[in-house]
Scaffold this motif. Sequence first.
Motif, PDB file in Angstrom:
ATOM      1  N   GLN A 102       7.967 -16.495  38.050  1.00 40.38           N
ATOM      2  CA  GLN A 102       6.907 -17.463  38.423  1.00 40.38           C
ATOM      3  C   GLN A 102       5.322 -17.011  38.453  1.00 40.38           C
ATOM      4  OE1 GLN A 102       7.843 -20.558  41.143  1.00 40.38           O
ATOM      5  NE2 GLN A 102       9.933 -19.776  41.450  1.00 40.38           N
ATOM      6  N   ILE A 103       5.453 -15.788  39.281  1.00 35.25           N
ATOM      7  CA  ILE A 103       4.151 -14.999  39.355  1.00 35.25           C
ATOM      8  C   ILE A 103       3.264 -14.803  38.196  1.00 35.25           C
ATOM      9  CG2 ILE A 103       3.034 -12.851  40.188  1.00 35.25           C
ATOM     10  CD1 ILE A 103       3.548 -14.757  42.500  1.00 35.25           C
TER      11      ILE A 103
ATOM     12  N   ILE B  54       5.441 -12.388  46.308  1.00 30.99           N
ATOM     13  CA  ILE B  54       6.726 -11.766  46.035  1.00 30.99           C
ATOM     14  C   ILE B  54       7.406 -11.283  47.133  1.00 30.99           C
ATOM     15  CG2 ILE B  54       7.564  -9.879  44.654  1.00 30.99           C
ATOM     16  CD1 ILE B  54       5.325 -10.363  42.686  1.00 30.99           C
ATOM     17  N   ARG B  55       6.686 -10.779  48.272  1.00 23.47           N
ATOM     18  CA  ARG B  55       7.523 -10.123  49.508  1.00 23.47           C
ATOM     19  C   ARG B  55       7.933 -11.215  50.227  1.00 23.47           C
ATOM     20  NH1 ARG B  55       5.375  -8.127  54.427  1.00 23.47           N
ATOM     21  NH2 ARG B  55       3.349  -8.806  53.725  1.00 23.47           N
ATOM     22  N   ALA B  56       7.302 -12.252  50.306  1.00 23.13           N
ATOM     23  CA  ALA B  56       7.764 -13.524  51.274  1.00 23.13           C
ATOM     24  C   ALA B  56       8.987 -14.283  50.662  1.00 23.13           C
ATOM     25  CB  ALA B  56       6.621 -14.455  51.425  1.00 23.13           C
TER      26      ALA B  56
ATOM     27  N   ILE C 142       1.220  -6.752  35.620  1.00 20.22           N
ATOM     28  CA  ILE C 142       1.929  -7.745  36.126  1.00 20.22           C
ATOM     29  C   ILE C 142       2.571  -8.760  35.540  1.00 20.22           C
ATOM     30  CG2 ILE C 142       0.135  -9.191  37.017  1.00 20.22           C
ATOM     31  CD1 ILE C 142       1.356  -9.346  39.824  1.00 20.22           C
ATOM     32  N   TYR C 143       2.043  -9.228  34.309  1.00 20.79           N
ATOM     33  CA  TYR C 143       2.463 -10.422  33.364  1.00 20.79           C
ATOM     34  C   TYR C 143       3.377 -10.040  32.224  1.00 20.79           C
ATOM     35  CZ  TYR C 143      -1.150  -9.668  29.955  1.00 20.79           C
ATOM     36  OH  TYR C 143      -2.092  -9.083  29.085  1.00 20.79           O
TER      37      TYR C 143
ATOM     38  N   VAL D 244      -1.193 -15.435  34.409  1.00 20.43           N
ATOM     39  CA  VAL D 244      -1.621 -15.879  33.017  1.00 20.43           C
ATOM     40  C   VAL D 244      -2.684 -17.125  32.892  1.00 20.43           C
ATOM     41  CG1 VAL D 244      -0.944 -16.673  30.688  1.00 20.43           C
ATOM     42  CG2 VAL D 244       0.222 -15.164  31.538  1.00 20.43           C
ATOM     43  N   SER D 245      -2.367 -18.031  33.506  1.00 25.21           N
ATOM     44  CA  SER D 245      -3.084 -19.082  34.036  1.00 25.21           C
ATOM     45  C   SER D 245      -4.485 -18.646  34.748  1.00 25.21           C
ATOM     46  CB  SER D 245      -2.469 -20.189  34.643  1.00 25.21           C
ATOM     47  OG  SER D 245      -1.433 -20.935  34.038  1.00 25.21           O
TER      48      SER D 245
END
Length: 327
Positions: free
Chosen positions: A254-255, A241-243, A292-293, A260-261
């Motif tokens: 996307q994260i 996320i930081r990059a 986070i999700y 979840v997966s």
Amino acid sequence: MSKVSVIIPVYNVENYLRQCLDSVKNQTLSDLEIITVDDGSTDGSGKICDEYAACDSRFKVIHKINGGLASARLAGARAAMGEYIVNADGDDYLEKDMIESLYDAASENLCDVVICAFNRVLPDGSVRHVGYKLAGVYDRKRIEKEIIPFVVPGTDAEIFSPNVWTKLIKRELYLKNLVYYDETLSMTEDVVITVSNVINAGKLVYVDKPLYNYRITEGQMTAKYKPEYYDSEMTAEKSVIRAAADAGYDVSQQIKRRYVSFAFWQIKTAFSFLKDKTEIKRVVNKWSENKIYSDANTKGWTKKEKIKYFLLKNRNYLLLKLVCKHL
């Protein structure tokens, strides 16, 4: 300066190491710097590395105390002096023209990153070809349009694998992006390297040839639950996320999809590997309670992904146990 530095982390792989080193030694592109990083091996792997270095000046050996794969890759990267960097694992092997094919593609197209297909070599000796949803040369505009919206791997939308060993990366770019890398990662270190470099590449090219052979051993065929994967995954996702944010992109959705997966895979593994019901429930709660999700936008998700998301949010132990057998 060599054209390519090949970084090979080594840890207790003496049964496969000679095949790996020979496959690098005999590459059709000979202008190589070959860095083997003996990560505290307790078998004969370290001696094999020294043996090759004594016979071929292109080989360099780093002996270090065991710190894990991430720290071994980092030690190799810091020592690399080539124009480009390629990673290989000590129990795998390369096709003889892999590095030349990737280097030529990079030179002809002035690319920062080159990606190739690979083979999975199964314990019974059978080989399965793995290709990607990529085609041709990607300039910056095409990278932003076709790759960055799907750059975080590990979902059903994956367009390429996060592994580092199918990538040739400009050393200058590689070293610059090490700022996002954490050598304490117990897994998922590939994701950080791959995403940070792809998202910052000026140009990328895909070579649709299986040039790397990834060996799957008997031990890898049976997944085991490892509690340290949670912290490693959290650290890796924050780094990604930081990059992306530093490059001007938001990959938070996307994260969420990746989480979840990954969480579902860990819960599924816990059901298969752990015997204590209380411990399994602890695993389910730990992965399900993470915010986070939350608020994920599931538009475009597959039916399976949406089911996983629903099950995680609702944390129904019996339903999870039942569905894990089929997803």
